[in-house]
Design a protein around this motif. Structure first.
Motif, PDB file in Angstrom:
ATOM      1  N   ALA A 141       0.572  -0.737   0.311  1.00  0.00           N
ATOM      2  CA  ALA A 141      -0.113  -0.258  -0.413  1.00  0.00           C
ATOM      3  C   ALA A 141       0.225   1.185  -0.459  1.00  0.00           C
ATOM      4  O   ALA A 141       1.847   1.455   0.463  1.00  0.00           O
ATOM      5  CB  ALA A 141      -1.000   0.234   0.966  1.00  0.00           C
ATOM      6  N   ALA A 142       0.596   2.346  -0.699  1.00  0.00           N
ATOM      7  CA  ALA A 142       0.950   3.329  -1.130  1.00  0.00           C
ATOM      8  C   ALA A 142       0.657   4.504  -0.797  1.00  0.00           C
ATOM      9  O   ALA A 142      -0.085   4.634  -1.712  1.00  0.00           O
ATOM     10  CB  ALA A 142       2.339   3.670  -2.226  1.00  0.00           C
ATOM     11  N   ILE A 143       0.727   5.754  -0.302  1.00  0.00           N
ATOM     12  CA  ILE A 143      -0.228   6.845  -0.080  1.00  0.00           C
ATOM     13  C   ILE A 143       0.276   7.341  -2.191  1.00  0.00           C
ATOM     14  O   ILE A 143       2.124   7.165  -1.817  1.00  0.00           O
ATOM     15  CB  ILE A 143       0.842   8.291   0.923  1.00  0.00           C
ATOM     16  N   TRP A 144      -0.260   8.089  -2.802  1.00  0.00           N
ATOM     17  CA  TRP A 144      -0.167   8.378  -4.001  1.00  0.00           C
ATOM     18  C   TRP A 144       0.084   9.919  -3.818  1.00  0.00           C
ATOM     19  O   TRP A 144      -1.869  10.236  -3.902  1.00  0.00           O
ATOM     20  CB  TRP A 144      -0.715   7.745  -5.051  1.00  0.00           C
ATOM     21  N   LEU A 145       1.075  10.808  -4.305  1.00  0.00           N
ATOM     22  CA  LEU A 145       0.856  12.229  -4.484  1.00  0.00           C
ATOM     23  C   LEU A 145       1.163  12.547  -5.505  1.00  0.00           C
ATOM     24  O   LEU A 145       2.108  12.565  -6.275  1.00  0.00           O
ATOM     25  CB  LEU A 145       1.366  13.124  -3.478  1.00  0.00           C
ATOM     26  N   ILE A 154       4.527   6.759  -1.210  1.00  0.00           N
ATOM     27  CA  ILE A 154       5.036   6.651  -0.291  1.00  0.00           C
ATOM     28  C   ILE A 154       4.490   5.569   0.748  1.00  0.00           C
ATOM     29  O   ILE A 154       3.586   5.860   0.880  1.00  0.00           O
ATOM     30  CB  ILE A 154       5.229   7.730   1.304  1.00  0.00           C
ATOM     31  N   PRO A 155       5.128   4.421   0.376  1.00  0.00           N
ATOM     32  CA  PRO A 155       4.982   3.096   0.701  1.00  0.00           C
ATOM     33  C   PRO A 155       4.321   3.356   2.486  1.00  0.00           C
ATOM     34  O   PRO A 155       4.981   3.392   2.935  1.00  0.00           O
ATOM     35  CB  PRO A 155       5.603   2.304   0.935  1.00  0.00           C
ATOM     36  N   ILE A 156       3.259   2.806   2.925  1.00  0.00           N
ATOM     37  CA  ILE A 156       2.805   2.885   4.583  1.00  0.00           C
ATOM     38  C   ILE A 156       2.706   0.838   4.550  1.00  0.00           C
ATOM     39  O   ILE A 156       2.776   0.041   3.602  1.00  0.00           O
ATOM     40  CB  ILE A 156       1.594   3.648   4.334  1.00  0.00           C
ATOM     41  N   GLU A 157       2.387   0.643   5.644  1.00  0.00           N
ATOM     42  CA  GLU A 157       2.409  -0.529   6.612  1.00  0.00           C
ATOM     43  C   GLU A 157       0.516  -0.551   5.681  1.00  0.00           C
ATOM     44  O   GLU A 157      -0.611  -0.190   5.284  1.00  0.00           O
ATOM     45  CB  GLU A 157       1.741  -0.471   7.801  1.00  0.00           C
ATOM     46  N   PRO A 158       0.212  -2.076   5.073  1.00  0.00           N
ATOM     47  CA  PRO A 158       1.304  -3.008   5.543  1.00  0.00           C
ATOM     48  C   PRO A 158       3.010  -3.802   4.489  1.00  0.00           C
ATOM     49  O   PRO A 158       2.461  -5.018   4.780  1.00  0.00           O
ATOM     50  CB  PRO A 158       0.667  -4.220   5.392  1.00  0.00           C
TER      51      PRO A 158
END
Length: 199
Positions: A141-145, A154-158
């Protein structure tokens, strides 16, 4: 850094609130402590943003974010200013309906990633659309700007630590890390004759 949001269904929050109230009353299994202690009167929602999915096949073939498919609407759920859950609405036939409520690390990880972006000098003064990217087969999962001239991920958990750490990546840099893992998993899937590994 300024975040912008896509035009969301006008009745999204109204659809979500009854499901949230029911969850707050049940305080069932898997609910985190902050959610269990929250009250409906103190709960607020973020602006909604879209989830996107990148398939294992596309990633293994070196395809990028342009191939990502639209997914659910996501809302961060806050209580007393603390993120306590990620709520999702699915869009079905022009209508939105409650899909799920994630009490795990996704909400807090999203806020942490946005704080990281907020404090990154080269993003200052820029405007991005907030998106969430999933590569389900790799548990990424990643935040995608997203901006017209740049995509920041920005990769985030998990997301597994061995695949990518929580820092800012360009599209090319993150996909270069993920593509070999996607190729390995796809090879395993393709070699499976039992039909038990999925596709």
């Amino acid at each position: 850094m300024q975040l912008i949001y896509p035009k969301a269904p006008a009745n999204g929050a109204q659809v979500l609130r009854p499901a949230l109230q029911a969850a707050l009353q049940s305080k069932g299994f898997g609910v985190n402590r902050q959610f269990a202690q929250a009250t409906a009167a103190k709960v607020s929602l973020s602006e909604p943003y879209r989830g996107y999915s990148l398939s294992l096949d596309d990633l293994a073939q070196g395809k990028g974010l342009k191939q990502a498919t639209l997914g659910d609407w996501h809302y961060l759920v806050f209580s007393d200013g603390v993120s306590i859950a990620d709520a999702q609405l699915a869009q079905v036939g022009g209508q939105v309906e409650f899909a799920s409520l994630n009490h795990g690390a996704l909400a807090a990880a999203t806020v942490n990633a946005l704080n990281l972006a907020e404090n990154t000098p080269h993003l200052q003064g820029r405007t991005y659309e907030l998106r969430l990217l999933f590569v389900s087969a790799l548990h990424v999962a990643a935040i995608w700007l997203h901006a017209s001239d740049e995509d920041v991920l920005i990769p985030i958990e998990p997301t597994p630590k061995h695949l990518a750490s929580t820092k800012l990546y360009s599209e090319a840099a993150l996909l270069a890390l993920l593509a070999p893992a996607a190729q390995r998993v796809k090879t395993t899937f393709d070699a499976d004759t039992t039909g038990q590994l999925g596709g």
